[in-house]
Design a protein around this motif. Structure first.
Motif, PDB file in Angstrom:
ATOM      1  N   VAL A  92       0.839  -1.207   0.000  1.00 33.07           N
ATOM      2  CA  VAL A  92       0.000   0.000   0.000  1.00 33.07           C
ATOM      3  C   VAL A  92       0.872   1.254   0.000  1.00 33.07           C
ATOM      4  CG1 VAL A  92      -1.706   1.319   1.323  1.00 33.07           C
ATOM      5  CG2 VAL A  92      -2.019  -1.142   0.970  1.00 33.07           C
ATOM      6  N   LYS A  93       1.951   1.227   0.757  1.00 29.55           N
ATOM      7  CA  LYS A  93       2.867   2.372   0.780  1.00 29.55           C
ATOM      8  C   LYS A  93       3.490   2.584  -0.605  1.00 29.55           C
ATOM      9  CE  LYS A  93       6.777   4.260   3.336  1.00 29.55           C
ATOM     10  NZ  LYS A  93       7.742   4.046   4.412  1.00 29.55           N
ATOM     11  N   MET A  94       3.895   1.509  -1.267  1.00 32.72           N
ATOM     12  CA  MET A  94       4.483   1.625  -2.601  1.00 32.72           C
ATOM     13  C   MET A  94       3.471   2.153  -3.615  1.00 32.72           C
ATOM     14  SD  MET A  94       7.004  -1.635  -3.232  1.00 32.72           S
ATOM     15  CE  MET A  94       5.851  -2.924  -2.815  1.00 32.72           C
ATOM     16  N   MET A  95       2.200   1.856  -3.406  1.00 32.08           N
ATOM     17  CA  MET A  95       1.159   2.216  -4.379  1.00 32.08           C
ATOM     18  C   MET A  95       0.422   3.503  -3.998  1.00 32.08           C
ATOM     19  SD  MET A  95      -0.459  -1.519  -5.224  1.00 32.08           S
ATOM     20  CE  MET A  95      -1.120  -1.685  -3.578  1.00 32.08           C
ATOM     21  N   LYS A  96       1.032   4.341  -3.193  1.00 26.95           N
ATOM     22  CA  LYS A  96       0.334   5.539  -2.698  1.00 26.95           C
ATOM     23  C   LYS A  96      -0.154   6.446  -3.822  1.00 26.95           C
ATOM     24  CE  LYS A  96       4.518   8.287  -1.687  1.00 26.95           C
ATOM     25  NZ  LYS A  96       5.400   7.608  -2.567  1.00 26.95           N
ATOM     26  N   ASP A  97       0.479   6.406  -4.977  1.00 24.59           N
ATOM     27  CA  ASP A  97       0.072   7.254  -6.097  1.00 24.59           C
ATOM     28  C   ASP A  97      -0.792   6.528  -7.122  1.00 24.59           C
ATOM     29  OD1 ASP A  97       1.468   9.440  -5.025  1.00 24.59           O
ATOM     30  OD2 ASP A  97       3.338   8.806  -5.984  1.00 24.59           O
ATOM     31  N   VAL A  98      -1.124   5.270  -6.874  1.00 27.02           N
ATOM     32  CA  VAL A  98      -1.960   4.503  -7.804  1.00 27.02           C
ATOM     33  C   VAL A  98      -3.430   4.823  -7.517  1.00 27.02           C
ATOM     34  CG1 VAL A  98      -2.629   2.204  -8.590  1.00 27.02           C
ATOM     35  CG2 VAL A  98      -0.243   2.667  -7.994  1.00 27.02           C
ATOM     36  N   ASP A  99      -4.153   5.174  -8.559  1.00 28.27           N
ATOM     37  CA  ASP A  99      -5.571   5.524  -8.438  1.00 28.27           C
ATOM     38  C   ASP A  99      -6.416   4.297  -8.772  1.00 28.27           C
ATOM     39  OD1 ASP A  99      -7.993   6.887  -8.270  1.00 28.27           O
ATOM     40  OD2 ASP A  99      -7.802   7.748 -10.285  1.00 28.27           O
ATOM     41  N   TYR A 100      -7.013   3.689  -7.741  1.00 28.82           N
ATOM     42  CA  TYR A 100      -7.891   2.539  -7.946  1.00 28.82           C
ATOM     43  C   TYR A 100      -9.064   2.635  -6.986  1.00 28.82           C
ATOM     44  CZ  TYR A 100      -5.433   0.509  -3.898  1.00 28.82           C
ATOM     45  OH  TYR A 100      -4.897   0.292  -2.657  1.00 28.82           O
ATOM     46  N   ASN A 101     -10.182   1.991  -7.377  1.00 24.97           N
ATOM     47  CA  ASN A 101     -11.408   2.054  -6.588  1.00 24.97           C
ATOM     48  C   ASN A 101     -11.641   0.829  -5.725  1.00 24.97           C
ATOM     49  OD1 ASN A 101     -12.244   3.058  -9.657  1.00 24.97           O
ATOM     50  ND2 ASN A 101     -12.638   4.544  -8.056  1.00 24.97           N
ATOM     51  N   ILE A 102     -11.182  -0.318  -6.204  1.00 26.27           N
ATOM     52  CA  ILE A 102     -11.524  -1.593  -5.569  1.00 26.27           C
ATOM     53  C   ILE A 102     -10.422  -2.605  -5.849  1.00 26.27           C
ATOM     54  CG2 ILE A 102     -12.893  -2.392  -7.553  1.00 26.27           C
ATOM     55  CD1 ILE A 102     -14.915  -3.571  -5.449  1.00 26.27           C
ATOM     56  N   VAL A 103     -10.332  -3.611  -5.008  1.00 32.35           N
ATOM     57  CA  VAL A 103      -9.333  -4.672  -5.139  1.00 32.35           C
ATOM     58  C   VAL A 103     -10.025  -5.940  -5.640  1.00 32.35           C
ATOM     59  CG1 VAL A 103      -7.735  -6.148  -3.830  1.00 32.35           C
ATOM     60  CG2 VAL A 103      -7.893  -3.698  -3.317  1.00 32.35           C
ATOM     61  N   LEU A 138      -6.476 -14.474  -1.668  1.00 27.41           N
ATOM     62  CA  LEU A 138      -7.511 -13.886  -0.817  1.00 27.41           C
ATOM     63  C   LEU A 138      -6.974 -13.215   0.449  1.00 27.41           C
ATOM     64  CD1 LEU A 138     -10.491 -13.322  -0.428  1.00 27.41           C
ATOM     65  CD2 LEU A 138     -10.762 -15.639   0.442  1.00 27.41           C
ATOM     66  N   PRO A 139      -6.114 -13.850   1.251  1.00 30.11           N
ATOM     67  CA  PRO A 139      -5.699 -13.174   2.487  1.00 30.11           C
ATOM     68  C   PRO A 139      -4.867 -11.915   2.245  1.00 30.11           C
ATOM     69  CG  PRO A 139      -4.572 -15.287   2.279  1.00 30.11           C
ATOM     70  CD  PRO A 139      -5.596 -15.227   1.185  1.00 30.11           C
ATOM     71  N   ILE A 140      -4.015 -11.904   1.222  1.00 30.42           N
ATOM     72  CA  ILE A 140      -3.231 -10.690   0.969  1.00 30.42           C
ATOM     73  C   ILE A 140      -4.112  -9.607   0.372  1.00 30.42           C
ATOM     74  CG2 ILE A 140      -2.289 -11.531  -1.238  1.00 30.42           C
ATOM     75  CD1 ILE A 140      -0.599  -9.133   1.331  1.00 30.42           C
ATOM     76  N   ALA A 141      -5.077  -9.972  -0.474  1.00 32.63           N
ATOM     77  CA  ALA A 141      -5.998  -8.973  -1.020  1.00 32.63           C
ATOM     78  C   ALA A 141      -6.840  -8.353   0.086  1.00 32.63           C
ATOM     79  CB  ALA A 141      -6.895  -9.606  -2.081  1.00 32.63           C
ATOM     80  N   GLN A 142      -7.313  -9.168   0.999  1.00 31.89           N
ATOM     81  CA  GLN A 142      -8.115  -8.654   2.110  1.00 31.89           C
ATOM     82  C   GLN A 142      -7.295  -7.684   2.956  1.00 31.89           C
ATOM     83  OE1 GLN A 142     -10.169 -11.594   4.445  1.00 31.89           O
ATOM     84  NE2 GLN A 142     -10.637 -10.158   6.057  1.00 31.89           N
ATOM     85  N   GLU A 143      -6.054  -8.025   3.227  1.00 38.58           N
ATOM     86  CA  GLU A 143      -5.209  -7.161   4.055  1.00 38.58           C
ATOM     87  C   GLU A 143      -4.836  -5.876   3.311  1.00 38.58           C
ATOM     88  OE1 GLU A 143      -3.385  -6.039   7.611  1.00 38.58           O
ATOM     89  OE2 GLU A 143      -4.891  -7.553   7.176  1.00 38.58           O
ATOM     90  N   VAL A 144      -4.538  -5.961   2.010  1.00 43.74           N
ATOM     91  CA  VAL A 144      -4.258  -4.760   1.218  1.00 43.74           C
ATOM     92  C   VAL A 144      -5.484  -3.854   1.219  1.00 43.74           C
ATOM     93  CG1 VAL A 144      -3.902  -3.918  -1.157  1.00 43.74           C
ATOM     94  CG2 VAL A 144      -2.421  -5.720  -0.241  1.00 43.74           C
ATOM     95  N   ALA A 145      -6.662  -4.437   0.985  1.00 46.75           N
ATOM     96  CA  ALA A 145      -7.895  -3.653   0.972  1.00 46.75           C
ATOM     97  C   ALA A 145      -8.128  -2.987   2.325  1.00 46.75           C
ATOM     98  CB  ALA A 145      -9.080  -4.541   0.590  1.00 46.75           C
ATOM     99  N   LYS A 158     -11.699   1.408 -11.700  1.00 45.22           N
ATOM    100  CA  LYS A 158     -10.258   1.189 -11.809  1.00 45.22           C
ATOM    101  C   LYS A 158      -9.912   0.177 -10.720  1.00 45.22           C
ATOM    102  CE  LYS A 158      -9.998   5.721 -11.854  1.00 45.22           C
ATOM    103  NZ  LYS A 158      -9.488   7.072 -11.711  1.00 45.22           N
ATOM    104  N   VAL A 159      -9.368  -0.967 -11.134  1.00 44.49           N
ATOM    105  CA  VAL A 159      -9.221  -2.129 -10.251  1.00 44.49           C
ATOM    106  C   VAL A 159      -7.748  -2.460 -10.028  1.00 44.49           C
ATOM    107  CG1 VAL A 159      -9.753  -4.590 -10.028  1.00 44.49           C
ATOM    108  CG2 VAL A 159     -11.463  -3.024 -10.996  1.00 44.49           C
ATOM    109  N   LEU A 160      -7.425  -2.782  -8.781  1.00 45.96           N
ATOM    110  CA  LEU A 160      -6.110  -3.309  -8.414  1.00 45.96           C
ATOM    111  C   LEU A 160      -6.252  -4.815  -8.282  1.00 45.96           C
ATOM    112  CD1 LEU A 160      -3.169  -3.018  -7.304  1.00 45.96           C
ATOM    113  CD2 LEU A 160      -4.228  -2.868  -5.023  1.00 45.96           C
ATOM    114  N   PHE A 161      -5.477  -5.578  -9.079  1.00 46.94           N
ATOM    115  CA  PHE A 161      -5.497  -7.035  -8.950  1.00 46.94           C
ATOM    116  C   PHE A 161      -4.387  -7.448  -7.989  1.00 46.94           C
ATOM    117  CE2 PHE A 161      -4.147 -11.343 -10.221  1.00 46.94           C
ATOM    118  CZ  PHE A 161      -5.294 -11.998  -9.828  1.00 46.94           C
ATOM    119  N   VAL A 162      -4.752  -8.189  -6.948  1.00 42.03           N
ATOM    120  CA  VAL A 162      -3.798  -8.620  -5.920  1.00 42.03           C
ATOM    121  C   VAL A 162      -3.741 -10.140  -5.896  1.00 42.03           C
ATOM    122  CG1 VAL A 162      -3.258  -8.595  -3.449  1.00 42.03           C
ATOM    123  CG2 VAL A 162      -4.240  -6.563  -4.530  1.00 42.03           C
TER     124      VAL A 162
END
Length: 188
Positions: A47-58, A66-73, A123-127
């Motif tokens: 999340v810190k690395m992606m601070k400038d990434v514009d996305y709405n949902i994971v 699933l567990p890393i996506a949940q924690e990133v979200a 705009k989607v972030l795939f994790v």
């Protein structure tokens, strides 16, 4: 006697068994499910690395993503949606798409109509847990094109690749999309 690979990431050490994947490729068996310490540290770094990434949902796929996506979200304050490997009775009008990964082989993923609507025009972030060959990512890019949403970036705990391709880079570009990574895992 089993052989192991020592993964050193984010100040943590994990012993991973060396196993054959469905393709026959030998891999270090990385499984983040239940490893709360690794998941929390990885999500915070991503999340810190992606601070400038514009996305709405994971978006992620079942199971190891699933567990890393949940924690990133959670850390990013976003919602997430998971494509399942089986249609469930609680899914409203499930839609399917095919996919493939180095660990699961060919797979069919399912998503309910109401969850798909959360992705559309977004705009989607795939994790995922690991980026290896790009086949899962390709599947999600194709699915996004068909279902009217855009994958703007990717995030994974590890990039799995040949030792000669390993580096200190925390971002790779795959087909014009930046994928953020915490570390590397060599193919055996």
């Amino acid at each position: 006697m089993a052989q192991f690979f020592t993964l050193e990431i984010l100040g943590l050490k994990r012993q991973l068994p060396i196993l054959a994947s469905p393709s026959g490729q030998m891999i270090a068996g990385f499984n983040c499910v239940g490893d709360i310490e690794l998941l929390v540290k990885s999500a915070e770094k991503l999340v810190k690395m992606m601070k400038d990434v514009d996305y709405n949902i994971v978006l992620t796929t079942e199971l190891k993503g699933l567990p890393i996506a949940q924690e990133v979200a959670r850390v990013a304050g976003k919602n997430y949606v998971c494509l399942r490997k089986q249609a469930k009775c609680y899914m409203l009008n499930p839609i399917s798409t095919s996919g493939e990964s180095i660990t699961s082989g060919k797979t069919t993923y399912y998503i309910s109509q109401n969850e798909l609507e959360q992705l559309q025009n977004k705009k989607v972030l795939f994790v995922d847990d690991v980026f290896s060959t790009g086949s899962t990512f390709d599947s999600m890019i194709n699915f996004a094109e068909k279902q009217n949403f855009k994958i703007v970036a990717g995030a994974t705990i590890l990039r799995e690749c040949k030792k000669s391709d390993m580096s200190d880079e925390t971002k790779i570009n795959y087909k014009g999309i930046d994928i953020y990574i915490c570390g590397y895992l060599p193919l055996m």
